[in-house]
Scaffold this active site. Structure first.
Site, mmCIF file in Angstrom:
data_model
loop_
_atom_site.group_PDB
_atom_site.id
_atom_site.type_symbol
_atom_site.label_atom_id
_atom_site.label_comp_id
_atom_site.label_asym_id
_atom_site.label_seq_id
_atom_site.Cartn_x
_atom_site.Cartn_y
_atom_site.Cartn_z
ATOM 1 N N PRO A 11 25.331 9.322 8.352
ATOM 2 C CG PRO A 11 23.798 7.571 8.658
ATOM 3 C CD PRO A 11 24.520 8.867 9.098
ATOM 4 C CB SER B 241 24.436 13.176 4.183
ATOM 5 O OG SER B 241 23.840 12.669 2.992
ATOM 6 C CB SER B 242 22.598 15.939 0.023
ATOM 7 O OG SER B 242 21.168 15.949 0.177
ATOM 8 C CB ALA B 243 20.009 19.288 3.524
ATOM 9 C CB ALA B 244 24.298 18.146 6.765
ATOM 10 C CG ASP C 157 16.270 16.800 3.721
ATOM 11 O OD1 ASP C 157 15.192 16.557 3.890
ATOM 12 O OD2 ASP C 157 16.940 16.016 3.193
ATOM 13 N N GLY D 132 18.791 9.223 4.349
ATOM 14 C CA GLY D 132 17.498 9.689 4.899
ATOM 15 C C GLY D 132 17.820 10.500 5.959
ATOM 16 N N GLY E 29 23.180 9.132 2.219
ATOM 17 C CA GLY E 29 22.229 8.403 1.361
ATOM 18 C C GLY E 29 21.140 7.356 2.214
HETATM 19 O O1 PMV Z 1 16.235 10.945 2.164
HETATM 20 P P1 PMV Z 1 16.423 12.321 2.313
HETATM 21 O O2 PMV Z 1 17.436 12.769 3.737
HETATM 22 O O3 PMV Z 1 17.112 13.119 1.101
HETATM 23 O O4 PMV Z 1 15.138 13.049 2.620
HETATM 24 C C1 PMV Z 1 14.223 13.182 1.417
HETATM 25 C C2 PMV Z 1 12.760 13.717 1.965
HETATM 26 C C3 PMV Z 1 11.943 13.903 0.764
HETATM 27 O O5 PMV Z 1 10.895 14.496 1.428
HETATM 28 C C4 PMV Z 1 11.667 12.482 0.187
HETATM 29 C C5 PMV Z 1 12.221 14.846 -0.029
HETATM 30 C C6 PMV Z 1 12.316 16.463 -0.063
HETATM 31 O O6 PMV Z 1 12.885 17.007 -0.507
HETATM 32 O O7 PMV Z 1 11.651 16.803 1.034
#
Ligand code: PMV
Length: 288
Positions: A78, A85-88, A129, A82, A80
């Protein structure tokens, strides 16, 4: 000529936000992933996929030439929420590019090449991530002054993870910036989150104690302003349905709650009864 690559999605067990400011964090990959297929073509670069929005286009344009590629993105993560998804996506793209060039990259090189793409998404990412998306498994992570300190853990969870989806999208870049603006007032809360991480690592085999720790982590995240009523209600739902503990996972402001349970079934049942999207998540231990 086609190159393909994947990046894992992730859940942060403990330490989000504090990790941006140099504290440790603990995260694990889940068996959900993003796949990128890259093909050379004549004409302007075309990026195709279900979740391709302007942010994806902007981020990918930082590494791709404006001409010459067809990029197909497919993902069961999913967006946005947490779950990284962007890192993947960043990791999958780096791997697809390398595959096309016949290069085999080690996880450190994947990390180094994927970070600029993640920065284009999030501004000031800790790199957690990206590290998990590149490596899979369970990682202890710290953004050290001389670069990332990544410690893979040989952990096998004797508990289940249920993810409850708030249905709302959190904006990681904005939330990270909002937390930064509250420093140094919130520094004691960030330090406490960081200190929970070491304890969490010791408690991976003791789910009732780990669950209590996750609840404290959630309360601290509420204290720094990244939870909301919806996420608090999902944590309460999970606890009422028998979870050992639960917390928001990722940047917050929406996204998902992670619950730790012996038996996912009652939590899934209660979530579905209340119309909440929920799924049971499995740890991905194999590097892609
Ligand atoms: O919400 P996500 O999957 O982008 O995770 C962010 C995690 C944070 O600690 C809030 C930011 C980071 O770069 O570690």
């Amino acid at each position: 000529m086609t190159g393909a690559g994947i990046g894992w999605g992730k859940l942060i067990l403990c330490g989000e936000h504090a990790v941006v400011h140099g504290h440790p964090a603990l995260a694990f990959a889940v068996t959900r992933r993003t796949r990128v297929r890259l093909e050379a073509r004549w004409g302007p670069t075309a990026i195709l996929g279900e979740h391709v929005d302007d942010r994806v286009l902007d981020a990918l344009s930082t590494v791709l030439e404006p001409e010459g590629w067809t990029v197909r993105v497919d993902s069961d993560l999913p967006v946005g929420r947490g779950m990284g998804s962007s890192a993947a996506l960043a990791v999958a793209l780096v791997r697809a590019r390398a595959a096309l060039a016949g290069e085999v990259l080690d996880p450190d090189s994947v990390f180094t090449r994927a970070m600029p793409i993640e920065r284009a998404f999030h501004g000031n990412p800790s790199g957690l991530d990206v590290a998990v998306a590149a490596r899979g498994g369970v990682l202890a992570y710290r953004r050290g002054p001389a670069g990332p300190e990544i410690r893979p853990l040989n952990a096998h969870f004797a508990w289940s993870v249920v993810v409850l989806d708030s249905g709302e999208v959190g904006n990681t870049a904005e939330l990270v910036a909002a937390v930064s603006r509250q420093r140094p007032g919130i520094d004691p809360l960030l330090e406490r989150i960081g200190s929970l991480v070491g304890t969490a690592e010791q408690l991976l085999g003791d789910p009732p104690a780990l669950g209590a720790l996750l609840l404290e982590n959630h309360a601290l995240l509420r204290g720094i302003g990244v939870s909301n009523d919806r996420l608090d209600a999902l944590v309460a739902l999970a606890i009422r349905a028998g979870a050992w503990g639960a917390k928001l996972a990722g940047a917050g402001g929406g996204g998902v709650v992670l619950a730790l349970a012996q038996d996912p079934a009652p939590i899934l049942r209660e979530a579905h009864r209340q119309g909440v999207r929920a799924l049971s998540c499995t740890l991905a231990t194999e590097a892609p």
